[in-house]
Structures are given as C-alpha cells and as structure tokens.
Design a protein around this motif. Structure first.
Motif, PDB file in Angstrom:
ATOM      1  N   ARG A 282       0.843  -1.201   0.000  1.00 49.17           N
ATOM      2  CA  ARG A 282       0.000   0.000   0.000  1.00 49.17           C
ATOM      3  C   ARG A 282       0.875   1.247   0.000  1.00 49.17           C
ATOM      4  NH1 ARG A 282      -5.248   0.352   3.616  1.00 49.17           N
ATOM      5  NH2 ARG A 282      -5.955  -0.798   1.765  1.00 49.17           N
ATOM      6  N   ILE A 283       0.632   2.119  -0.971  1.00 51.07           N
ATOM      7  CA  ILE A 283       1.352   3.386  -1.110  1.00 51.07           C
ATOM      8  C   ILE A 283       0.341   4.518  -1.017  1.00 51.07           C
ATOM      9  CG2 ILE A 283       2.795   4.796  -2.633  1.00 51.07           C
ATOM     10  CD1 ILE A 283       3.587   2.096  -4.015  1.00 51.07           C
ATOM     11  N   VAL A 284       0.670   5.526  -0.224  1.00 55.05           N
ATOM     12  CA  VAL A 284      -0.177   6.709  -0.098  1.00 55.05           C
ATOM     13  C   VAL A 284       0.639   7.925  -0.494  1.00 55.05           C
ATOM     14  CG1 VAL A 284      -1.245   8.248   1.597  1.00 55.05           C
ATOM     15  CG2 VAL A 284      -1.774   5.823   1.636  1.00 55.05           C
ATOM     16  N   TYR A 285       0.025   8.798  -1.278  1.00 50.08           N
ATOM     17  CA  TYR A 285       0.672  10.057  -1.675  1.00 50.08           C
ATOM     18  C   TYR A 285      -0.271  11.211  -1.344  1.00 50.08           C
ATOM     19  CZ  TYR A 285       0.905  14.101  -4.638  1.00 50.08           C
ATOM     20  OH  TYR A 285       0.874  15.397  -5.066  1.00 50.08           O
ATOM     21  N   ALA A 286       0.293  12.346  -0.883  1.00 53.15           N
ATOM     22  CA  ALA A 286      -0.546  13.510  -0.589  1.00 53.15           C
ATOM     23  C   ALA A 286       0.251  14.797  -0.709  1.00 53.15           C
ATOM     24  CB  ALA A 286      -1.134  13.412   0.820  1.00 53.15           C
TER      25      ALA A 286
ATOM     26  N   LEU B 298      -3.415   8.150   8.299  1.00 52.55           N
ATOM     27  CA  LEU B 298      -2.379   7.143   8.049  1.00 52.55           C
ATOM     28  C   LEU B 298      -2.552   5.944   8.980  1.00 52.55           C
ATOM     29  CD1 LEU B 298       0.803   9.369   7.549  1.00 52.55           C
ATOM     30  CD2 LEU B 298      -0.687   8.375   5.793  1.00 52.55           C
ATOM     31  N   ARG B 299      -2.960   6.182  10.212  1.00 50.08           N
ATOM     32  CA  ARG B 299      -3.201   5.068  11.134  1.00 50.08           C
ATOM     33  C   ARG B 299      -4.327   4.179  10.630  1.00 50.08           C
ATOM     34  NH1 ARG B 299      -2.812   8.345  16.940  1.00 50.08           N
ATOM     35  NH2 ARG B 299      -0.507   8.432  17.023  1.00 50.08           N
ATOM     36  N   ASP B 300      -5.345   4.791  10.027  1.00 57.04           N
ATOM     37  CA  ASP B 300      -6.453   4.009   9.482  1.00 57.04           C
ATOM     38  C   ASP B 300      -6.017   3.213   8.247  1.00 57.04           C
ATOM     39  OD1 ASP B 300      -8.153   4.962  11.437  1.00 57.04           O
ATOM     40  OD2 ASP B 300      -8.973   6.563  10.176  1.00 57.04           O
ATOM     41  N   LEU B 301      -5.228   3.844   7.389  1.00 57.13           N
ATOM     42  CA  LEU B 301      -4.860   3.224   6.113  1.00 57.13           C
ATOM     43  C   LEU B 301      -3.698   2.241   6.240  1.00 57.13           C
ATOM     44  CD1 LEU B 301      -5.098   6.338   3.767  1.00 57.13           C
ATOM     45  CD2 LEU B 301      -6.747   4.473   3.994  1.00 57.13           C
ATOM     46  N   LYS B 302      -2.815   2.467   7.211  1.00 58.01           N
ATOM     47  CA  LYS B 302      -1.652   1.602   7.438  1.00 58.01           C
ATOM     48  C   LYS B 302      -0.826   1.384   6.159  1.00 58.01           C
ATOM     49  CE  LYS B 302      -3.761  -0.933  11.281  1.00 58.01           C
ATOM     50  NZ  LYS B 302      -4.960  -0.061  11.369  1.00 58.01           N
ATOM     51  N   PRO B 303      -0.372   2.463   5.520  1.00 54.59           N
ATOM     52  CA  PRO B 303       0.419   2.299   4.297  1.00 54.59           C
ATOM     53  C   PRO B 303       1.821   1.787   4.599  1.00 54.59           C
ATOM     54  CG  PRO B 303       0.309   4.606   4.896  1.00 54.59           C
ATOM     55  CD  PRO B 303      -0.593   3.879   5.856  1.00 54.59           C
ATOM     56  N   ASP B 304       2.402   1.082   3.635  1.00 51.79           N
ATOM     57  CA  ASP B 304       3.804   0.686   3.731  1.00 51.79           C
ATOM     58  C   ASP B 304       4.718   1.852   3.372  1.00 51.79           C
ATOM     59  OD1 ASP B 304       3.447  -2.312   4.147  1.00 51.79           O
ATOM     60  OD2 ASP B 304       2.271  -1.976   2.330  1.00 51.79           O
ATOM     61  N   LEU B 305       4.234   2.738   2.498  1.00 51.12           N
ATOM     62  CA  LEU B 305       5.014   3.901   2.071  1.00 51.12           C
ATOM     63  C   LEU B 305       4.085   5.091   1.971  1.00 51.12           C
ATOM     64  CD1 LEU B 305       7.684   5.119   0.931  1.00 51.12           C
ATOM     65  CD2 LEU B 305       6.897   4.386  -1.342  1.00 51.12           C
ATOM     66  N   SER B 306       4.429   6.182   2.661  1.00 55.07           N
ATOM     67  CA  SER B 306       3.648   7.422   2.616  1.00 55.07           C
ATOM     68  C   SER B 306       4.531   8.518   2.046  1.00 55.07           C
ATOM     69  CB  SER B 306       3.173   7.822   4.014  1.00 55.07           C
ATOM     70  OG  SER B 306       2.435   6.781   4.620  1.00 55.07           O
TER      71      SER B 306
ATOM     72  N   LEU C 145       7.671   8.525   4.482  1.00 55.42           N
ATOM     73  CA  LEU C 145       7.753   7.649   5.647  1.00 55.42           C
ATOM     74  C   LEU C 145       7.605   6.224   5.141  1.00 55.42           C
ATOM     75  CD1 LEU C 145       5.142   9.497   7.906  1.00 55.42           C
ATOM     76  CD2 LEU C 145       7.617   9.759   8.038  1.00 55.42           C
ATOM     77  N   ALA C 146       8.481   5.326   5.580  1.00 52.98           N
ATOM     78  CA  ALA C 146       8.419   3.936   5.129  1.00 52.98           C
ATOM     79  C   ALA C 146       8.356   3.010   6.325  1.00 52.98           C
ATOM     80  CB  ALA C 146       9.632   3.593   4.268  1.00 52.98           C
TER      81      ALA C 146
END
Length: 272
Positions: A3-7, A48-56, A111-112
């Motif tokens: 899971r990757i999140v970008y913002a 981010l706590r809800d989504l628990k991404p591996d990479l933000s 953040l990884a």
C-alpha cells in the motif's frame, strides 16, 4: 499487498481550496500558526493510522520556515513503525537559502514501514526539481512535484520518462504534476509504457469551482492489472490524497524488520 499513499499537504495551512477558505484564511500563506499546523497534521496522522500504508509520500511539507514559525512538521507524522523517514528541500541539493528566505524548509518527504532503497534525485530544469526514486518489495516508486510553468513541465516530464526507461522494473510514478493543460502533457510517460491509473477517478485539485486532475498516478502495465487506485478527500488541503494498493506483492512480516531511521540524510541520532 503493498500500500502506497501520496498527498500534497499544502504545508498544513488548513485551506481546502474553497473561495471561503481562501478569503478567511489567506493570511496563512504569509504565516500559519503552530496550532493550525498541528491540527492539520493530526488529521493526516489519524488517516495514516487508518490506512496503514507501507510507504507514505508527501509534497508541500515544511521542515521549518519563516512562514510557519520554523516548525518541523515531519516528526508530527512519524510513528514508531516508520523504519525510514526522509525529508529534503524540493528546490535542489545545492541550493543555499538564507534563514529568512521563504524557500527555506519547503520540502518533500516520505515515511516507510519496510526496508527500501532510495535516492533523492533532482531534475535538470525548473525550481521544484526533487524526485524521490524509491524501490520497495521489487516495485520502483518515483515521487515528483513538477513546475507550474508549462514549458518547464514539458522538459521535466520528458526527463522523468527517460528515468523510467532506465530500468525494466514494475514502476509507480506519482505526484503533483500540475497538469493545467490536461492529461495530454503525460504523453512522454505514456510512450514509456505507463498507464494513467487515475484518469477516470475524478479531480484531485480544487480552487473555488475549478476542478482538475493535477495529482497523477501512473503505473507500468504489469502493475495495472493488480492495482487499485483510490482518491481520498483531504478537507485541510486543496489537493486530494491518492491511495495505491498493489496485490500479489510478497511482503515480510513487519515485526522482523529493523533498519535505521534516516532524517534528511542523517541517522536519527545524528539529526537529534
């Protein structure tokens, strides 16, 4: 699943892009109080706590500048499970700014929660030139924030396409591309074989009644069939968040991982 999140965080000014917010809170472009920043960053942290991404991955994050009271925003997002934390000035590694310059502190970051290899690379043209080149679990991720100027953007996108062609690796390219002339600007990247994964997902930027897909996610064909891309509302920013889930990626259990935390090129102990 990876899971990757970008913002685009909009420097945590809590301006949602509406005319009302710009009128009432326009002064935050000149100075944003720490209270406003911490409230905004708290919202991001909970998301981010809800989504628990591996990479933000983040653009428009402040490491401490004249306009935010020299408050370093990244530690407010970091949690214990983040094994690598990185923040860099988005204008260039060789840029030297005076303390009172408005460009001081204006950064990109990530953040990884898993081991990775990465480089902070800089495009040859433009003011905003930083691109993170990250590899995690066999997937390459390029994170960019491109120029507002069309001519410069064309040069930057062509250079990004050449970087994509460097390796035949499953690739994600994500960031704020500022595509004010539309998705046709992406043609050099599409010729490199990438697919515009959020082309039909709706706008990612708002300015009053104006809507546009400025934040972009491109995937190599081998990832497109195993990836889900979702646009997530950010009520504190004029940009939306992008979440990318890639199925079929073999990930080691998190409890086995232990790598040094890195902050702006120094280990955590060095940076303290």
């Amino acid at each position: 699943m990876l899971r990757i999140v970008y913002a685009n965080l909009g420097y945590a000014r809590d301006i949602d892009g509406s005319i009302g917010h710009h009128v009432r809170h326009g002064h935050r472009h000149v100075f944003t109080t720490r209270r406003v920043q911490e409230r905004t960053l708290g919202f991001v942290r909970e998301r981010l706590r809800d989504l628990k991404p591996d990479l933000s991955c983040f653009v428009e994050i402040d490491r401490g500048s004249l306009t935010n009271g020299f408050f370093d925003q990244l530690p407010s997002l970091r949690e214990e499970h983040h094994t690598t934390v990185r923040i860099d000035n988005k204008y260039g590694a060789d840029k030297q700014f005076r303390r009172l310059s408005v460009s001081v502190g204006k950064s990109n970051a990530f953040l990884a929660a898993r081991p990775l290899d990465y480089a902070a690379r800089y495009l040859s043209a433009g003011k905003k030139r930083l691109v993170y080149d990250i590899e995690m679990a066999g997937v390459r991720v390029l994170v960019a924030h491109l120029s507002l100027r069309y001519r410069i953007r064309c040069i930057q996108i062509a250079e990004l396409a050449r970087w994509v062609d460097e390796r035949q690796t499953p690739t994600v390219v994500v960031g704020d591309f500022n595509l004010f002339r539309g998705a046709g600007e992406l043609e050099p990247l599409l010729r490199s074989g990438l697919v515009h994964a959020n082309a039909q997902s709706g706008p990612t930027f708002r300015l009053g009644p104006y809507r546009a897909t400025l934040d972009t996610c491109l995937l190599s064909p081998q990832l497109r069939e195993q990836a889900d891309v979702e646009i997530i509302d950010q009520p504190f920013s004029d940009h939306q968040m992008i979440k990318v889930d890639i199925r079929g990626i073999d990930l080691a259990p998190l409890e086995r991982l232990a790598t040094p935390v890195i902050v702006a090129g120094a280990t955590a102990s060095q940076a303290a």
